[in-house]
Write a protein that holds these residues in place. Structure first.
Motif, PDB file in Angstrom:
ATOM      1  N   ALA A 132       0.826  -1.203   0.000  1.00  0.00           N
ATOM      2  CA  ALA A 132       0.000   0.000   0.000  1.00  0.00           C
ATOM      3  C   ALA A 132       0.860   1.254   0.000  1.00  0.00           C
ATOM      4  O   ALA A 132       0.468   2.276  -0.522  1.00  0.00           O
ATOM      5  N   SER A 133       2.000   1.182   0.606  1.00  0.00           N
ATOM      6  CA  SER A 133       2.865   2.364   0.686  1.00  0.00           C
ATOM      7  C   SER A 133       4.218   2.039   0.082  1.00  0.00           C
ATOM      8  O   SER A 133       5.185   1.820   0.791  1.00  0.00           O
ATOM      9  N   PRO A 134       4.255   1.978  -1.232  1.00  0.00           N
ATOM     10  CA  PRO A 134       5.491   1.546  -1.862  1.00  0.00           C
ATOM     11  C   PRO A 134       6.622   2.519  -1.611  1.00  0.00           C
ATOM     12  O   PRO A 134       6.409   3.712  -1.495  1.00  0.00           O
ATOM     13  N   GLY A 163     -12.337  -4.733  -5.892  1.00  0.00           N
ATOM     14  CA  GLY A 163     -11.651  -5.929  -5.429  1.00  0.00           C
ATOM     15  C   GLY A 163     -10.529  -5.659  -4.449  1.00  0.00           C
ATOM     16  O   GLY A 163     -10.150  -4.520  -4.172  1.00  0.00           O
ATOM     17  N   LYS A 164     -10.010  -6.762  -3.984  1.00  0.00           N
ATOM     18  CA  LYS A 164      -9.092  -6.706  -2.851  1.00  0.00           C
ATOM     19  C   LYS A 164      -7.744  -6.082  -3.195  1.00  0.00           C
ATOM     20  O   LYS A 164      -7.161  -5.351  -2.393  1.00  0.00           O
ATOM     21  N   TYR A 176     -13.415   5.787   2.654  1.00  0.00           N
ATOM     22  CA  TYR A 176     -12.004   5.995   2.973  1.00  0.00           C
ATOM     23  C   TYR A 176     -11.556   7.259   2.245  1.00  0.00           C
ATOM     24  O   TYR A 176     -12.336   7.863   1.512  1.00  0.00           O
ATOM     25  N   ALA A 177     -10.320   7.627   2.426  1.00  0.00           N
ATOM     26  CA  ALA A 177      -9.783   8.744   1.643  1.00  0.00           C
ATOM     27  C   ALA A 177      -8.444   8.320   1.087  1.00  0.00           C
ATOM     28  O   ALA A 177      -7.635   7.722   1.803  1.00  0.00           O
ATOM     29  N   TYR A 178      -8.240   8.577  -0.187  1.00  0.00           N
ATOM     30  CA  TYR A 178      -6.917   8.365  -0.758  1.00  0.00           C
ATOM     31  C   TYR A 178      -6.396   9.720  -1.210  1.00  0.00           C
ATOM     32  O   TYR A 178      -6.939  10.341  -2.111  1.00  0.00           O
ATOM     33  N   ARG A 179      -5.380  10.203  -0.525  1.00  0.00           N
ATOM     34  CA  ARG A 179      -4.828  11.526  -0.800  1.00  0.00           C
ATOM     35  C   ARG A 179      -5.939  12.576  -0.835  1.00  0.00           C
ATOM     36  O   ARG A 179      -6.031  13.389  -1.744  1.00  0.00           O
ATOM     37  N   GLY A 180      -6.837  12.454   0.142  1.00  0.00           N
ATOM     38  CA  GLY A 180      -7.908  13.440   0.297  1.00  0.00           C
ATOM     39  C   GLY A 180      -9.120  13.188  -0.575  1.00  0.00           C
ATOM     40  O   GLY A 180     -10.109  13.922  -0.485  1.00  0.00           O
ATOM     41  N   THR A 221      -5.884   1.539   0.364  1.00  0.00           N
ATOM     42  CA  THR A 221      -6.199   1.828   1.770  1.00  0.00           C
ATOM     43  C   THR A 221      -5.145   1.278   2.721  1.00  0.00           C
ATOM     44  O   THR A 221      -5.083   1.708   3.869  1.00  0.00           O
ATOM     45  N   GLY A 222      -4.384   0.309   2.260  1.00  0.00           N
ATOM     46  CA  GLY A 222      -3.404  -0.312   3.144  1.00  0.00           C
ATOM     47  C   GLY A 222      -4.038  -1.305   4.089  1.00  0.00           C
ATOM     48  O   GLY A 222      -3.346  -1.951   4.868  1.00  0.00           O
ATOM     49  N   ALA A 223      -5.363  -1.442   4.015  1.00  0.00           N
ATOM     50  CA  ALA A 223      -6.057  -2.318   4.961  1.00  0.00           C
ATOM     51  C   ALA A 223      -5.977  -3.759   4.493  1.00  0.00           C
ATOM     52  O   ALA A 223      -6.461  -4.095   3.421  1.00  0.00           O
TER      53      ALA A 223
END
Ligand code: URA
Length: 261
Positions: free
Chosen positions: A66-68, A199-200, A221-225, A207-209
Motif C-alpha cells: 500500500a505504501s510503496p 476488489g481486494k 475511505y480517503a486516498y490523498r484526500g 487503503t493499506g487495509a
C-alpha cells in the motif's frame, strides 16, 4: 433505473426491494444462463486467494503493498496525461514488462469525475490495450450503466498494475510497488470526486487495509484526500453470483457518497 440493465446485472429483484425499478408487470423471463466466468480475481475476496487461478484449492497470501517505497520514475510529477500514457507504454520497471503484449494505461481521460481502479490487465486487455474488455469488463460496463455513467467520459478506469501478470496471478508486492507511481499520477491528474476500488488488490493498494473485502465494504475511505469506496471485483462477481446483490448495495452507497462529495 433501467430494468434492462438491472436484469443484465441480475439485480432486478434487489433493485425492486429498494424501489429503484419499475414494478413487475409480468412474470420475469427466466434468468439467462450465467456467463462462464473468465478466470478472475480472488476466488473468494473474503479470503486471501490467488487471482484467476481457476481453482480455489490453494489459497495464497494476497499481499499488495500500500505504501510503496520504490523510487518514482524521473520527471513524473510534471507529466501530463499524454506524457504519462507514453511513459507507461514504455515502462520496464518490473518483470511484468517481459511477457506483456502491451501496457494497459486505462480508459477515459483526466476530466472524469469517477475513477474505478481494478487489479491488472488479463489476456483480453493485454491483447486490446484497454482495461476491462473481457467478461468482467462487460459486467463492469453494466455496473457503470446502472449508475448512468459512460465508460471513459464520466468513469475513468485504471488498474493497480498496467501489465498483465503471467497466468493472471495476483500482482506481486514489488510489481504493485513499481507501478504505484503511475496510478498515483493518474489519480493526481484526474482528481476524481470519487474513487471506487474494485476488489481486494485495489482495496489493499489504496487503503493499506489487509482485511477481508466483506469487512471493507460500506465505508468511506480517503486516498490523498479523495473519497474512496470499495466493492467486489467484477470477475469475482461472475463466480459468486449471490454477491451481486451486495455489489448493488455498494453501487448505491457509491452514488450517495459521490453526491455528498
Ligand atoms: N481485471 C482487472 O482487474 N482489470 C482489467 O483491466 C481487467 C480485468
Amino acid at each position: 433505473m433501467d430494468d434492462r440493465i438491472l436484469r443484465e446485472l441480475e439485480l432486478l429483484p434487489v433493485a425492486r426491494l429498494y424501489g429503484l425499478s419499475s414494478p413487475p408487470v409480468r412474470a420475469e423471463a427466466a434468468p439467462s444462463t450465467p456467463e462462464p466466468a473468465r478466470p478472475g480475481p480472488a476466488a473468494a475476496e473474503t479470503a486471501p486467494a490467488p487471482r484467476r487461478a481457476g481453482t480455489q484449492a490453494s489459497p495464497a497470501p494476497h499481499r499488495v503493498v500500500a505504501s510503496p517505497s520504490v523510487e518514482p520514475p524521473s520527471g513524473i510529477a510534471s507529466m501530463d496525461w499524454e506524457a504519462l500514457r507514453a511513459a507507461v507504454r514504455d515502462c520496464r520497471r518490473c518483470v511484468l514488462c517481459e511477457q506483456r503484449k502491451q501496457a494497459v494505461f486505462g480508459a477515459g481521460g483526466p476530466t472524469a469525475p469517477w475513477l474505478f481502479v481494478g487489479e491488472g490487465p488479463g489476456a483480453d486487455e493485454d491483447e486490446q490495450g484497454e482495461p476491462f474488455v473481457g467478461q468482467a469488463g462487460k459486467l463492469l460496463d453494466g455496473m457503470l450503466a446502472a449508475l448512468k455513467l459512460a465508460r471513459g467520459r464520466e468513469a475513468c478506469i485504471a488498474n493497480v498494475v498496467k501489465c498483465r501478470p503471467p497466468g493472471n496471478r495476483v500482482p506481486a508486492p514489488e510489481e504493485a510497488a513499481a507501478c504505484a507511481a503511475w496510478l498515483d499520477r493518474q489519480i493526481e491528474l484526474v482528481q476524481p470526486k470519487l474513487i471506487v476500488a474494485l476488489g481486494k488488490t485495489a482495496a489493499i493498494r489504496l487503503t493499506g487495509a489487509e482485511a477481508s473485502l466483506a469487512s471493507l465494504r460500506g465505508k468511506v475511505y480517503a486516498y490523498r484526500g479523495i473519497p474512496l469506496v470499495i466493492t467486489y471485483h467484477p470477475a469475482y462477481l461472475l463466480r459468486n453470483l449471490p454477491d451481486k446483490a451486495k455489489a448493488w448495495e455498494d453501487l448505491l452507497f457509491a452514488r450517495r457518497t459521490f453526491a455528498a462529495a
